[in-house]
Design an enzyme around this catalytic site. Structure first.
Site, mmCIF file in Angstrom:
data_model
loop_
_atom_site.group_PDB
_atom_site.id
_atom_site.type_symbol
_atom_site.label_atom_id
_atom_site.label_comp_id
_atom_site.label_asym_id
_atom_site.label_seq_id
_atom_site.Cartn_x
_atom_site.Cartn_y
_atom_site.Cartn_z
ATOM 1 N N PRO A 70 0.814 -1.213 0.000
ATOM 2 C CA PRO A 70 0.000 0.000 0.000
ATOM 3 C C PRO A 70 0.850 1.266 0.000
ATOM 4 O O PRO A 70 1.675 1.434 0.881
ATOM 5 C CB PRO A 70 -0.779 -0.127 1.310
ATOM 6 C CG PRO A 70 0.096 -0.948 2.194
ATOM 7 C CD PRO A 70 0.821 -1.900 1.294
ATOM 8 N N ASP A 116 -2.086 2.883 2.610
ATOM 9 C CA ASP A 116 -1.531 3.001 3.947
ATOM 10 C C ASP A 116 -1.885 4.399 4.438
ATOM 11 O O ASP A 116 -1.499 5.390 3.824
ATOM 12 C CB ASP A 116 -0.009 2.826 3.850
ATOM 13 C CG ASP A 116 0.615 2.499 5.180
ATOM 14 O OD1 ASP A 116 -0.126 2.321 6.170
ATOM 15 O OD2 ASP A 116 1.854 2.414 5.241
ATOM 16 N N TRP A 151 3.979 0.303 10.676
ATOM 17 C CA TRP A 151 4.501 -0.850 9.926
ATOM 18 C C TRP A 151 3.723 -2.113 10.253
ATOM 19 O O TRP A 151 3.726 -3.063 9.468
ATOM 20 C CB TRP A 151 5.991 -1.041 10.186
ATOM 21 C CG TRP A 151 6.778 0.006 9.462
ATOM 22 C CD1 TRP A 151 7.346 1.128 9.991
ATOM 23 C CD2 TRP A 151 7.032 0.060 8.055
ATOM 24 N NE1 TRP A 151 7.938 1.868 9.015
ATOM 25 C CE2 TRP A 151 7.769 1.236 7.807
ATOM 26 C CE3 TRP A 151 6.716 -0.774 6.973
ATOM 27 C CZ2 TRP A 151 8.189 1.599 6.529
ATOM 28 C CZ3 TRP A 151 7.137 -0.414 5.707
ATOM 29 C CH2 TRP A 151 7.855 0.766 5.494
ATOM 30 N N GLN A 202 12.163 -1.552 1.018
ATOM 31 C CA GLN A 202 11.191 -2.340 1.773
ATOM 32 C C GLN A 202 11.791 -3.596 2.404
ATOM 33 O O GLN A 202 11.096 -4.356 3.060
ATOM 34 C CB GLN A 202 9.991 -2.712 0.897
ATOM 35 C CG GLN A 202 9.216 -1.509 0.402
ATOM 36 C CD GLN A 202 8.693 -0.646 1.523
ATOM 37 O OE1 GLN A 202 8.437 -1.117 2.630
ATOM 38 N NE2 GLN A 202 8.557 0.650 1.277
ATOM 39 N N TRP A 257 8.322 -3.359 4.410
ATOM 40 C CA TRP A 257 7.159 -4.221 4.218
ATOM 41 C C TRP A 257 7.498 -5.698 4.090
ATOM 42 O O TRP A 257 6.772 -6.570 4.550
ATOM 43 C CB TRP A 257 6.385 -3.735 2.996
ATOM 44 C CG TRP A 257 4.980 -4.187 2.917
ATOM 45 C CD1 TRP A 257 4.024 -4.065 3.877
ATOM 46 C CD2 TRP A 257 4.361 -4.834 1.804
ATOM 47 N NE1 TRP A 257 2.848 -4.588 3.430
ATOM 48 C CE2 TRP A 257 3.017 -5.057 2.162
ATOM 49 C CE3 TRP A 257 4.794 -5.215 0.538
ATOM 50 C CZ2 TRP A 257 2.111 -5.665 1.295
ATOM 51 C CZ3 TRP A 257 3.898 -5.810 -0.327
ATOM 52 C CH2 TRP A 257 2.567 -6.039 0.056
ATOM 53 N N LYS A 265 19.201 10.477 -5.794
ATOM 54 C CA LYS A 265 17.839 10.120 -5.416
ATOM 55 C C LYS A 265 16.926 11.318 -5.690
ATOM 56 O O LYS A 265 17.320 12.459 -5.484
ATOM 57 C CB LYS A 265 17.853 9.821 -3.919
ATOM 58 C CG LYS A 265 16.779 8.882 -3.461
ATOM 59 C CD LYS A 265 17.108 8.433 -2.045
ATOM 60 C CE LYS A 265 15.844 8.035 -1.321
ATOM 61 N NZ LYS A 265 16.146 7.550 0.022
ATOM 62 N N LYS A 312 12.328 16.118 -2.871
ATOM 63 C CA LYS A 312 11.790 17.462 -2.965
ATOM 64 C C LYS A 312 12.842 18.503 -2.617
ATOM 65 O O LYS A 312 12.901 19.559 -3.220
ATOM 66 C CB LYS A 312 10.585 17.599 -2.040
ATOM 67 C CG LYS A 312 9.324 17.086 -2.708
ATOM 68 C CD LYS A 312 8.097 17.309 -1.861
ATOM 69 C CE LYS A 312 6.920 16.537 -2.462
ATOM 70 N NZ LYS A 312 5.999 16.078 -1.435
#
Length: 1049
Positions: free
Chosen positions: A48, A87, A526, A561, A565, A598, A601
């Site tokens: 998610p 999520d 998590w 992840q 996750w 990477k 912002k």
RNA sequence: GGGCCCGUGGCUCAGGUGGUAGAGCGCACGGCUGAUAACCGUGAGGCCCUGGGUUCGAAUCCCAGCGGGCCCA
């Protein structure tokens, strides 16, 4: 309806909008799902995305991988589960909402607007973002259950999470404990390891002298143990100093003071300074020595404690002094030492990172702000040895970027350390792509895992379902909403009573007669996503879905992840169900900017998917992301590379336009093709073989999740095989009129190839494929499926003819060599040649040239193709080798040379090769030559040019005969007339009348080709004489001036 | 300090069960003209990060470095 002529230019945005509307209006997604309902299941679980803002390129890539794989699986006959997930809880949203509402702390949340309003704002925020992000995903053509997603704030979902914790409790894996944990003073909550980012940071680096209570050597009493720290604010909590029992420690004298520290580090600390080592002892010798806390004047509480030197195996000699400052309240290892030796866990810092009253002078100060004051105080007392700064990696709260601190607090934990072995053995059952992602990277992470801090002192999250009694130690862990309703003291529970703050008010009766109250914490997010495997199926409240879909065949997420996750699912899976919830994992990379950084912002280098779609469309974005590199490596997003993909799509579209143009013109009906009325050529069988070979490669690649291989294979096929070769080969056939079987063979082949290509591209570029499918197939055949995505994946290995494919490769080489040869000789391709000779020692090359000679004739524009092992007309000149003959023959050399020149070179060579000796008869003597005495030189006959290719050479006879001149001239004339047709913007099929005014010489040359010319330019008749057509143009062919006029017939 | 991945023409990347280095883009030159806001051909351009090792032979396997990325301590 017959095939329609396609739009001349490819306009992805228009097509994509049209197709997406088509999908919605006709419920294509649902229909496609229903179509496969009874087929074998393939279950997928969507990791998610977090609903805190717009999607970025990485999120798009993630969903594109999922979508392509699932569309492929669906076409392969599987019933797919692809529920989208969201999520929604946790700190990130809390932060955003705090920002929106101008709130600065937990206190302000509770007093200014209250928990209930705050929670409602968080929910609204999540819902808004979910809607916005859904739209963004749909724009890139992602097919998922958008109308029925799983959402972590859904009470039905949340209670599965409660059930999971109840299982943990039953297994005794859920514990409450005082431990030192990572803490964010800004968010005032515990953080899990997964919530910490590491970045470089400047910190103080100080060496501090702790005065020993009973000096051994220094007569003046100035004897110290030397420690090093980068967190002066933890010194108020110092309880001990650790030394390694095995290491050597030195008593070092400088001026009038003596310091105890590891011998190995003495040099690095004192450097140039003059020092004297008085004594060396083992660390164990120092154990039990007592020292005085250096700040016990500032912190009176410290006077109450006894401070000892203790043994510590964790002490290293890589930096510092080998004497480690130990504060059990502020470090996990320190904490362990503290427990082992029964030290008080002194932690004079509160949740907000402020010193408490116990910290004496420093009370009320923020810990990091207190650093300079502590350093100053140490200096005043003469305990500061050295002060500097250090730049090192330090942990930060992943959301608010506040440096984390370690605090001893009471928290809830999942005892991962106890199930680690089971997790590792479950890990072995999972298939990883690439394999090292699981076998090395993830395994390493699990091996190092510690117990999982799952409680958070926050608001927007799944409340921890633990109720404890005020009067006794009893706790109850609730596993469902019903259980809560049954046991609660209140019986009128309504609305969202699962979230805070309502759930906080619910109490349970305790067996002891007391009242049980809920632990006020919420769960680490998590856990929310970790339980998605069964919570999204609402297990155990519902059983049927769970039985059908669990465990999942496939999941895929980015390599971040590993700690997220992949881990949270495996941990909770083992706890709740004793098994891994997933069976196959693709770990994909990150999207980086052009410089390999990477996207973030703060760097301002974020590329939004929308931006790419506006410029190139979703299909090109999708193809690009799957094509650019291996999925498990990081992907540098380079705008220029999109141009390549865009070019390929344009060429594909051009092939489509070309096909539809002629098929529409001829009213071609693919359904009426029968073996009797079509005729296939070698090139047709070749492209059919190629498309099936490509299908085989693509199938294998997509099955293995090697998206880059599939896309590269398709890219190569479209550019090299289809566009640059096949279309070129069949051009002439499309120009023939009526129902010529040869032309229909080309149409039929082209149609079949396009149909297969569209099918194969459908999972990757679902819009353009659908568009082409509609026009080419659906409109033509009312029996066909409503959408390309309903088709079955299909190809035929029987149609693959490897020999033909390799022969065609050879022939392409030959034709290209021919073109090169002509180029060198400045002989236009438009002008035919009488013959080309393919020379090779490789029989396969000669066979290829023979069997595909028609292709060569057409493409190389030659009347004949000859093949041979050597070029028969090659002249061989035999020259004397001066090096050997000079000394041997002297003045006879010129006569021998002359004799060699006179005789036939070929005969001489043959003679030499068979006998190894050659006799030359001069007037007065006979001279014998050995093989090394001669050198051979080959010479091409006049009007012959040659060019090499991989397997041999091509010789081209460029002699211009009257016939060739005649044909060349007519081709020149055709080219000019075609040019004029285009000037006039005539339709391809329009007929014209042509009048040519030229010399009789030219007229005589082209006249014999009248019919050919007329056919090529679509003229009923070409007449010679005065021009009076509507469009007249002057031309020059070679040295002849002429004027041509044409008019529409 | 530990784990994992990556390092190949100017750029983006293939190749990776060891056997004479590939593509696209870009650049230079030439060509084609009813798919044409295209297309095709040719050319230049590489100590395949460095150093060792295994081998008849290493971009490929092994070891040690160096550089980059991610994750952890």
């Amino acid at each position: 309806m017959p095939i329609q002529e396609a739009e001349k230019s490819y306009q992805p945005q228009t097509i994509e909008e049209k197709i997406q509307n088509f999908w919605i209006e006709n419920q294509i997604y649902n229909k496609t799902k229903l179509l496969r309902e009874d087929q074998p299941t393939y279950s997928f679980l969507d990791g998610p995305p977090y609903c805190s803002g717009r999607i970025h390129l990485g999120t798009a890539w993630n969903k594109i991988i999922k979508d392509t794989h699932l569309r492929f699986k669906s076409m392969n006959g599987f019933n797919i589960r692809r529920q989208a997930g969201w999520d929604t809880h946790g700190l990130p949203i809390e932060h955003k909402v705090e920002g929106l509402l101008g709130l600065k702390s937990k206190k302000e949340i509770e007093t200014k607007i209250g928990i209930e309003n705050f929670i409602n704002k968080c929910r609204e925020f999540a819902i808004e973002n979910k809607a916005m992000m859904t739209e963004q995903f749909q724009k890139i053509g992602i097919w998922m259950d958008w109308d029925d997603p799983y959402v972590t704030f859904d009470p039905k979902y949340m209670e599965s999470c409660w059930w999971t914790l109840k299982q943990a409790h039953k297994k005794d894996l859920l514990v409450n404990d005082l431990r030192v944990i990572t803490w964010c003073p800004r968010c005032e909550t515990a953080l899990a390891l997964a919530e910490i980012d590491y970045e470089n940071k400047d910190d103080p680096s100080i060496y501090v002298k702790f005065p020993l209570k009973n000096p051994e050597i220094a007569e003046n009493g100035k004897e110290f143990v030397m420690i090093w720290t980068t967190t002066p604010w933890t010194l108020p909590a110092n309880m001990a100093v650790c030394v390694h029992p095995e290491f050597d420690y030195a008593y070092v004298k400088i001026k009038d003071e003596v310091y105890v520290m590891a011998e190995a580090l003495v040099d690095s600390l004192f450097g140039e300074e003059k020092y004297e080592i008085l004594k060396i002892v083992k660390g164990s010798y120092l154990e039990g020595k007592e020292y005085l806390h250096p700040l016990n004047q500032e912190i009176s509480k410290q006077k109450e404690f006894k401070h000892l030197i203790l043994p510590g195996e964790h002490v290293t000699l890589t930096e510092g002094t080998g004497c480690v400052h130990t504060a059990p309240g502020h470090g996990p290892e320190d904490f362990e030492i503290g427990k082992e030796y029964g030290l008080p866990i002194f932690c004079p810092v509160d949740d907000a990172g402020l010193f408490k009253e116990e910290a004496g002078k420093y009370a009320g100060q923020f810990v990091k702000d207190a650093d300079p004051f502590i350093i100053a105080d140490l200096d005043v007392h003469g305990f500061l040895f050295k002060e500097g700064t250090i730049n090192h990696r330090y942990g930060f709260c992943w959301r608010c970027k506040t440096p984390i601190i370690y605090l001893a607090t009471q928290q809830w934990f999942l005892k991962i350390t106890e199930i680690k072995d089971q997790m590792l053995s479950e890990l072995d059952k999972v298939e990883w792509v690439p394999s090292w992602a699981g076998e090395s990277r993830f395994r390493n992470w699990i091996e190092n895992a510690r117990d999982w801090t799952i409680s958070r002192q926050r608001y927007w999250g799944i409340p921890i379902p633990i109720w404890s009694c005020d009067d006794c130690d009893e706790i109850t862990v609730l596993g469902s909403v019903n259980e809560l309703k049954e046991k609660a003291n209140e019986n009128n529970l309504q609305g969202d009573f699962i979230h805070r703050p309502h759930v906080d008010d619910i109490t349970l009766p305790c067996a002891c007669g007391g009242i049980m109250k809920r632990t006020p914490d919420v769960l680490d997010v998590w856990i929310d996503s970790g339980v998605a495997g069964w919570a999204s199926l609402y297990y155990p409240q519902k059983k049927d879905l769970f039985e059908k879909w669990f465990p999942y065949d496939f999941i895929t997420e980015g390599h971040d992840q590993t700690r997220g996750w992949f881990y949270s699912q495996l941990g909770t899976g083992v706890i709740a169900l004793d098994k891994t919830p997933y069976q196959k994992v693709l770990m994909h990379g990150f999207t980086l900017d052009e410089d390999g950084r990477k996207m973030s912002k703060s760097l301002g280098n974020v590329v939004e998917p929308e931006e790419v779609i506006e410029n190139y469309g979703a299909d090109i974005l999708r193809f690009y992301l799957l094509w650019a590199n291996k999925p498990w490596e990081d992907l540098k997003f380079v705008w220029d590379e999109l141009k390549n993909v865009s070019k390929m799509f344009n060429i594909w579209w051009n092939v489509y336009v070309f096909s539809t143009t002629y098929m529409a013109l001829d009213n071609f009906n693919p359904l009426q093709c029968t073996p009797e009325n079509i005729q296939l050529r070698d090139e047709d069988r070749w492209i059919l073989s190629r498309i099936n070979s490509v299908a085989q490669e693509v199938t294998e690649a997509l099955n293995n999740l090697f998206f880059h291989k599939a896309t590269r294979s398709l890219n190569h096929f479209i550019l090299e095989d289809l566009s640059r070769w096949y279309v070129r080969l069949i051009r002439g056939r499309t120009w023939v009129e009526k129902d010529d079987p040869d032309k229909l063979g080309a149409y039929h082949t082209l149609y079949t190839v396009l149909e297969m290509l569209i099918t194969m591209m459908a999972p990757i570029a679902p819009h353009i494929s659908e568009e082409m499918y509609h026009n080419l197939i659906k409109e033509v055949n009312p029996q066909s499926k409503e959408s390309v995505h309903m088709l079955d994946w299909n190809y035929s290995e029987e149609l693959i003819d490897e020999k033909l494919e390799s022969q065609m490769d050879v022939v392409r080489d030959i034709i290209e060599a021919g073109a090169r040869g002509r180029d060198v000789a400045r002989y236009k391709l438009r002008w035919p040649v009488s013959e080309i000779i393919v020379v090779s020692e490789d029989q396969n090359v000669l066979k290829a040239a023979k069997s595909l000679q028609k292709v060569i004739m057409e493409q190389a524009n030659t009347k004949k193709v000859l093949t041979d092992q050597e070029f028969p007309e090659l002249k061989i000149n035999v020259l004397p080798n001066m090096k050997t003959l000079g000394p041997k023959l002297r003045q006879d050399v010129p006569r021998v040379a002359g004799e060699l020149r006179k005789q036939d070179g070929k005969t001489i060579k043959q003679e030499m090769e068979t006998h190894g000796i050659l006799k030359i008869e001069l007037e007065d003597k006979i001279i014998e030559l050995n093989p090394e005495d001669v050198v051979y030189e080959t010479e091409l006959p006049e009007d012959v040019v040659s060019a090499e290719f991989d397997g041999g050479s091509v010789f081209i006879n460029t002699q211009i005969t009257p016939e060739i001149l005649s044909e060349s001239m007519s081709r020149e004339l055709i080219r000019r007339i075609q040019d004029m047709r285009k000037d006039m913007d005539l339709d391809v099929e329009s007929n014209i009348e042509v009048e040519v005014n030229c010399s009789t010489l030219l007229q005589d040359l082209v006249q014999p080709h009248h019919d050919f010319m007329a056919h090529e330019v679509r003229a009923q008749k070409i007449t010679f004489g005065e021009n009076k057509g509507e469009y007249t143009k002057e031309w020059k062919i070679e040295d002849e001036n002429l004027s041509v006029s044409i008019k529409k017939a």
